[in-house]
Design a protein around this motif. Structure first.
Motif, short mmCIF file in Angstrom:
data_model
loop_
_atom_site.label_atom_id
_atom_site.label_comp_id
_atom_site.label_asym_id
_atom_site.label_seq_id
_atom_site.Cartn_x
_atom_site.Cartn_y
_atom_site.Cartn_z
N CYS A 253 63.84 -42.76 67.74
CA CYS A 253 64.08 -42.96 66.31
C CYS A 253 63.31 -41.86 65.60
CB CYS A 253 63.63 -44.33 65.85
SG CYS A 253 64.28 -44.76 64.23
N ARG A 254 64.03 -41.04 64.87
CA ARG A 254 63.41 -39.90 64.22
C ARG A 254 62.78 -40.26 62.88
NH1 ARG A 254 67.70 -38.24 67.13
NH2 ARG A 254 69.31 -38.58 65.55
N CYS A 255 62.59 -41.55 62.67
CA CYS A 255 62.05 -42.03 61.40
C CYS A 255 60.54 -41.77 61.31
CB CYS A 255 62.32 -43.52 61.23
SG CYS A 255 64.07 -43.92 61.19
N SER A 256 60.12 -41.24 60.20
CA SER A 256 58.70 -41.09 59.86
C SER A 256 58.63 -40.77 58.38
CB SER A 256 58.03 -39.98 60.67
OG SER A 256 58.53 -38.71 60.29
N THR A 257 57.47 -41.00 57.79
CA THR A 257 57.32 -40.69 56.37
C THR A 257 57.55 -39.21 56.12
OG1 THR A 257 55.73 -42.50 56.08
CG2 THR A 257 55.71 -40.76 54.43
N GLY A 258 57.05 -38.37 57.02
CA GLY A 258 57.23 -36.93 56.86
C GLY A 258 58.68 -36.51 56.95
N TYR A 259 59.42 -37.13 57.88
CA TYR A 259 60.84 -36.80 58.04
C TYR A 259 61.61 -37.17 56.77
CZ TYR A 259 65.70 -37.28 59.55
OH TYR A 259 67.07 -37.20 59.65
N PHE A 260 61.38 -38.37 56.25
CA PHE A 260 62.10 -38.80 55.06
C PHE A 260 61.69 -37.99 53.84
CE2 PHE A 260 62.65 -42.94 57.40
CZ PHE A 260 64.02 -42.82 57.53
N ALA A 261 60.43 -37.58 53.79
CA ALA A 261 59.99 -36.73 52.68
C ALA A 261 60.76 -35.43 52.66
CB ALA A 261 58.49 -36.47 52.78
N PHE A 293 59.94 -47.60 55.27
CA PHE A 293 59.04 -46.45 55.21
C PHE A 293 58.79 -46.11 53.74
CE2 PHE A 293 60.78 -46.23 59.40
CZ PHE A 293 59.78 -45.67 60.19
N PRO A 294 57.55 -46.32 53.26
CA PRO A 294 57.22 -45.95 51.87
C PRO A 294 56.94 -44.45 51.77
CG PRO A 294 55.33 -46.99 52.92
CD PRO A 294 56.44 -47.00 53.93
N ILE A 300 56.74 -36.02 48.67
CA ILE A 300 58.04 -35.33 48.66
C ILE A 300 57.88 -33.96 48.02
CG2 ILE A 300 60.42 -35.43 47.84
CD1 ILE A 300 60.14 -38.48 47.78
N SER A 301 57.11 -33.90 46.96
CA SER A 301 56.88 -32.61 46.29
C SER A 301 56.19 -31.63 47.22
CB SER A 301 56.05 -32.81 45.03
OG SER A 301 56.71 -33.68 44.11
N ALA A 302 55.26 -32.15 48.03
CA ALA A 302 54.55 -31.29 48.97
C ALA A 302 55.46 -30.78 50.07
CB ALA A 302 53.36 -32.04 49.57
N ALA A 303 56.51 -31.56 50.41
CA ALA A 303 57.42 -31.17 51.48
C ALA A 303 58.49 -30.22 51.01
CB ALA A 303 58.09 -32.42 52.07
N SER A 304 58.69 -30.10 49.69
CA SER A 304 59.77 -29.25 49.16
C SER A 304 59.35 -27.80 49.09
CB SER A 304 60.17 -29.75 47.78
OG SER A 304 59.07 -29.69 46.90
#
Length: 304
Positions: A253-261, A293-294, A300-304
């Motif tokens: 499962c590729r789910c993680s907060t970082g992935y969704f961000a 996943f919260p 999200i801003s940091a990941a963009s």
């Protein structure tokens, strides 16, 4: 058949019979299957359908040669109680999910037909090739007694490869859900590519191999006391069979907060704010692992 470490659970076994121009896969799932199943409370009919679909996904996905390639199996309803079935396989990682109407599913019994489950549904099989970036997809009606029958129709219509698929599952009091499967395919003489159906009549060895493989029983596919090598030997003990164990299978499962961000960073900032709650958090519900996943807006801003 040469001596080898025997293969039991959660690892496909590839085999070829050169003299018959046949290749195949065997697999039996148990621990990884139960890990996937425990994320949801599936009734017996749903468990059987998803288990056999996951086995089929491994049989097809393990034929991919390049790292990063992915096989996706998706079945959608045409009015039946099962609304969506989706499984995928990538680099030995397997996941799957089934969405259904519980009340309507209970009405069809413990061993329903494909039509009772899906109505006039369809099956889509997608191969994403990592090396070339190409995508191949075939879509066929969900016809037959099992999802394996529908996959055979896919190979006949979209790939024109003579194929046999056998799937079986059962629920064991101690081991939980156990499921196994066989994929057998015919190859033209001297080639490793795709066969065309018109050559079938020129190659009676395919019909011979298929007839033998059809004797394989569901109880054998799910028998924890019988290795996959033993199954291959029982079927084709009069042939020269080459075997090769595949990669071990894990729940993926590729789910993680970082992935969704990273995914959410592709949305416009205004849309992200609309998705967020009063605390500035977007909550993502992963259907595969049944977890929330919260994802804070600042991440999200940091990941963009």
């Amino acid at each position: 058949m040469s001596e080898t470490t025997e293969t039991w659970f959660d690892q496909p076994l590839a085999f070829t019979i050169s003299d018959r121009h046949v290749r195949g896969r065997l697999v039996r799932l148990c621990p990884v299957l139960n890990t996937i199943m425990t994320a949801h409370s599936y009734p017996p009919a749903a468990e059987k359908l998803l288990a056999e679909a996951l086995v089929l996904t491994v049989l097809l996905g393990s034929t991919l040669k390049d790292a990063g390639s992915q096989l996706t199996l998706q079945a959608q309803t045409g009015g039946g109680p099962v609304e969506l079935l989706v499984c995928d396989y990538k680099d030995g990682e397997l996941r799957g999910y089934l969405k259904f109407d519980a009340e309507r599913l209970a009405e069809v019994g413990s061993d329903p037909t494909l039509f009772a489950l899906f109505g006039e549904g369809f099956l889509a099989i997608t191969f994403d090739q990592a090396a070339t970036g190409e995508r191949y997809q075939g879509i066929v009606p969900l016809e037959g007694t099992s999802i394996g029958d529908a996959a055979e129709h896919y190979f006949e219509q979209s790939e024109q490869i003579p194929s046999l698929i056998k799937l079986s599952s059962r629920h064991d009091a101690e081991a939980g859900c156990v499921a196994g499967g066989l994929l057998l395919q015919h190859l033209p003489e001297g080639e490793v590519g795709r066969d065309r159906l018109h050559v079938r009549h020129d190659h009676p060895e395919w019909e011979h191999a298929r007839t033998i493989a059809e004797t394989l029983k569901g109880d054998e596919l799910t028998d924890p006391a019988t290795s996959l090598e033993t199954l291959a030997w029982r079927l084709f003990h009069e042939e020269e069979v080459r075997i090769e164990p595949g990669a071990a299978i894990s729940r993926g499962c590729r789910c993680s907060t970082g992935y969704f961000a990273g995914v959410l960073a592709k949305f416009p900032e205004a849309e992200r704010r609309d998705m967020a709650d009063e605390a500035g958090v977007i909550r993502i519900d992963c259907a595969f692992c049944s977890r929330i996943f919260p994802v804070p807006l600042d991440e999200i801003s940091a990941a963009s």
